[in-house]
Design a protein around this motif. Structure first.
Motif, PDB file in Angstrom:
ATOM      1  N   UNK A  83     -18.020  34.177 -28.539  1.00 15.21           N
ATOM      2  CA  UNK A  83     -17.177  33.231 -29.450  1.00 15.21           C
ATOM      3  C   UNK A  83     -17.685  32.092 -30.194  1.00 15.21           C
ATOM      4  N   UNK A  84     -18.603  31.330 -29.736  1.00 13.23           N
ATOM      5  CA  UNK A  84     -19.258  30.166 -30.316  1.00 13.23           C
ATOM      6  C   UNK A  84     -19.949  30.854 -31.394  1.00 13.23           C
ATOM      7  N   UNK A  85     -20.804  32.014 -31.405  1.00 10.83           N
ATOM      8  CA  UNK A  85     -21.596  32.575 -32.584  1.00 10.83           C
ATOM      9  C   UNK A  85     -20.766  32.999 -33.710  1.00 10.83           C
ATOM     10  N   UNK A  86     -19.594  33.715 -33.185  1.00 12.98           N
ATOM     11  CA  UNK A  86     -18.555  33.941 -34.207  1.00 12.98           C
ATOM     12  C   UNK A  86     -18.038  32.905 -34.820  1.00 12.98           C
ATOM     13  N   UNK A  87     -17.679  31.868 -34.147  1.00 15.98           N
ATOM     14  CA  UNK A  87     -17.163  30.667 -34.736  1.00 15.98           C
ATOM     15  C   UNK A  87     -17.908  30.143 -35.718  1.00 15.98           C
ATOM     16  N   UNK A  88     -19.212  30.005 -35.473  1.00 12.37           N
ATOM     17  CA  UNK A  88     -20.097  29.469 -36.419  1.00 12.37           C
ATOM     18  C   UNK A  88     -20.329  30.215 -37.728  1.00 12.37           C
ATOM     19  N   UNK A 100     -10.876  29.937 -40.929  1.00  9.88           N
ATOM     20  CA  UNK A 100     -11.363  31.350 -40.795  1.00  9.88           C
ATOM     21  C   UNK A 100     -12.222  31.490 -39.569  1.00  9.88           C
ATOM     22  N   UNK A 101     -12.774  30.199 -39.178  1.00 12.17           N
ATOM     23  CA  UNK A 101     -13.550  30.290 -37.667  1.00 12.17           C
ATOM     24  C   UNK A 101     -12.541  30.336 -36.580  1.00 12.17           C
ATOM     25  N   UNK A 102     -11.462  29.711 -36.585  1.00 19.55           N
ATOM     26  CA  UNK A 102     -10.637  29.415 -35.498  1.00 19.55           C
ATOM     27  C   UNK A 102      -9.556  30.312 -35.438  1.00 19.55           C
ATOM     28  N   UNK A 116      -7.391  25.797 -28.842  1.00 24.86           N
ATOM     29  CA  UNK A 116      -6.925  24.447 -29.673  1.00 24.86           C
ATOM     30  C   UNK A 116      -5.959  23.708 -28.967  1.00 24.86           C
ATOM     31  N   UNK A 117      -5.556  24.057 -27.924  1.00 24.20           N
ATOM     32  CA  UNK A 117      -4.567  23.164 -27.070  1.00 24.20           C
ATOM     33  C   UNK A 117      -5.419  22.478 -25.915  1.00 24.20           C
ATOM     34  N   UNK A 118      -6.876  22.565 -25.797  1.00 23.19           N
ATOM     35  CA  UNK A 118      -7.632  21.935 -24.883  1.00 23.19           C
ATOM     36  C   UNK A 118      -8.635  21.070 -25.481  1.00 23.19           C
ATOM     37  N   UNK A 119      -9.033  19.995 -24.699  1.00 25.43           N
ATOM     38  CA  UNK A 119      -9.796  18.943 -25.459  1.00 25.43           C
ATOM     39  C   UNK A 119     -11.209  19.119 -25.597  1.00 25.43           C
ATOM     40  N   UNK A 120     -11.553  20.572 -25.344  1.00 22.03           N
ATOM     41  CA  UNK A 120     -12.838  21.166 -25.478  1.00 22.03           C
ATOM     42  C   UNK A 120     -13.114  21.140 -26.887  1.00 22.03           C
ATOM     43  N   UNK A 121     -14.579  20.902 -27.445  1.00 16.82           N
ATOM     44  CA  UNK A 121     -15.126  20.827 -28.862  1.00 16.82           C
ATOM     45  C   UNK A 121     -15.141  22.336 -29.402  1.00 16.82           C
ATOM     46  N   UNK A 122     -14.086  22.545 -30.263  1.00 14.57           N
ATOM     47  CA  UNK A 122     -14.203  23.927 -30.638  1.00 14.57           C
ATOM     48  C   UNK A 122     -13.851  23.785 -32.206  1.00 14.57           C
ATOM     49  N   UNK A 123     -12.740  23.247 -32.628  1.00 11.52           N
ATOM     50  CA  UNK A 123     -12.216  23.004 -34.139  1.00 11.52           C
ATOM     51  C   UNK A 123     -13.332  22.103 -34.562  1.00 11.52           C
ATOM     52  N   UNK A 124     -13.751  21.059 -33.776  1.00  5.88           N
ATOM     53  CA  UNK A 124     -14.806  20.159 -34.380  1.00  5.88           C
ATOM     54  C   UNK A 124     -15.846  20.638 -34.752  1.00  5.88           C
ATOM     55  N   UNK A 125     -16.624  21.552 -33.738  1.00  7.40           N
ATOM     56  CA  UNK A 125     -17.526  22.440 -34.220  1.00  7.40           C
ATOM     57  C   UNK A 125     -17.416  23.194 -35.645  1.00  7.40           C
ATOM     58  N   UNK A 166     -18.530  18.639 -22.822  1.00  2.00           N
ATOM     59  CA  UNK A 166     -18.156  17.463 -23.693  1.00  2.00           C
ATOM     60  C   UNK A 166     -16.861  17.878 -24.146  1.00  2.00           C
ATOM     61  N   UNK A 167     -15.853  16.789 -24.268  1.00  2.00           N
ATOM     62  CA  UNK A 167     -14.555  16.863 -24.648  1.00  2.00           C
ATOM     63  C   UNK A 167     -14.026  15.635 -25.577  1.00  2.00           C
ATOM     64  N   UNK A 168     -13.133  15.978 -26.453  1.00  2.00           N
ATOM     65  CA  UNK A 168     -12.547  15.040 -27.041  1.00  2.00           C
ATOM     66  C   UNK A 168     -11.588  14.065 -26.366  1.00  2.00           C
ATOM     67  N   UNK A 169     -11.468  12.839 -26.564  1.00  2.00           N
ATOM     68  CA  UNK A 169     -10.486  12.235 -25.765  1.00  2.00           C
ATOM     69  C   UNK A 169      -9.142  12.524 -26.008  1.00  2.00           C
ATOM     70  N   UNK A 170      -8.320  12.561 -25.182  1.00  4.92           N
ATOM     71  CA  UNK A 170      -6.864  12.927 -25.465  1.00  4.92           C
ATOM     72  C   UNK A 170      -6.107  11.636 -25.697  1.00  4.92           C
ATOM     73  N   UNK A 171      -4.916  11.845 -26.237  1.00  6.30           N
ATOM     74  CA  UNK A 171      -4.059  10.578 -26.359  1.00  6.30           C
ATOM     75  C   UNK A 171      -3.483  10.276 -25.226  1.00  6.30           C
TER      76      UNK A 171
END
Length: 207
Positions: free
Chosen positions: A98-103, A130-132, A148-157, A198-203
């Motif tokens: 999935x990471x390779x496809x995302x990039x 397109x990636x997400x 997209x509902x989890x704090x993992x770095x995905x959309x940021x990548x 590595x995760x993004x900080x949540x509100x």
């Protein structure tokens, strides 16, 4: 003025990126012990979902409808995932595919938007879509928590990849080099997030 790439990525790259995303969809169906029909459907929506949304926003034909190789590549990927031993796909291979496809898809989406004359920031946003979008559709259909509902770095990548494509195009970096650098940067960020959690900080603000 932003340098517009003269062309989109080579067709083989688009097919390979589609197959990577399709693999993640088929593997998820296999992990959930679904039928081959479900695995094929997951492979399809994951492989072409993001690109279809992008093309709809660009008001151009969906990229896979007139390509004689995309659909067979998706079917072949589903067959591969379905008929190979489960132990081949244990661990985090689904996430890495999935990471390779995302990039790859983010590079494809951003590059296509730039090639069609879209302004830099909207082009980067279309790259992220397109990636997400394919993975989001896959997760919603599967009934699992969307990435997209989890704090993992995905959309940021994806955003890093898209931003680099736009930036390097503006700096007139040769297209092939820009695509490789941007894709590897996004893949590396996503990979680092998976390895080191590595995760993004949540509100966390109170009322």
């Amino acid at each position: 003025m932003t340098a517009v790439p003269p062309a989109t990525l080579p067709p083989l790259v688009e097919i390979a990126a589609t197959a990577l995303f399709a693999l993640s969809g088929a593997l998820l169906a296999a992990r959930l012990k679904q039928t081959f029909v479900t695995a094929s459907f997951f492979a399809l929506v994951t492989g072409v979902g993001g690109g279809t949304v992008r093309d709809a926003l660009l008001n151009v034909p969906a990229f896979w409808l007139n390509d004689m190789w995309i659909a067979p590549a998706i079917l072949a990927t589903a067959l591969l995932a379905w008929f190979t031993p489960h132990r081949w796909w244990e661990g985090r291979l689904l996430e890495w595919a999935d990471a390779a496809g995302l990039a790859s898809f983010t590079v494809l989406g951003t590059t296509k938007a730039l090639a069609l004359g879209v302004a830099p920031v909207p082009a980067a946003i279309l790259g992220v879509v397109t990636g997400c979008a394919g993975g989001i559709i896959r997760d919603v259909v599967a009934g699992v928590p969307s990435i997209i509902m989890r704090p993992e770095i995905y959309v940021t990548a994806a955003a890093l990849t898209a931003g680099l494509v736009v930036l390097l195009a503006a700096l007139s970096v040769p297209s092939a080099l820009a695509w490789i650098v941007a894709g590897m940067a996004g893949f590396a960020l996503r990979g680092a997030a998976m390895i080191w959690n590595i995760q993004l900080p949540a509100y966390s603000r109170g009322n």
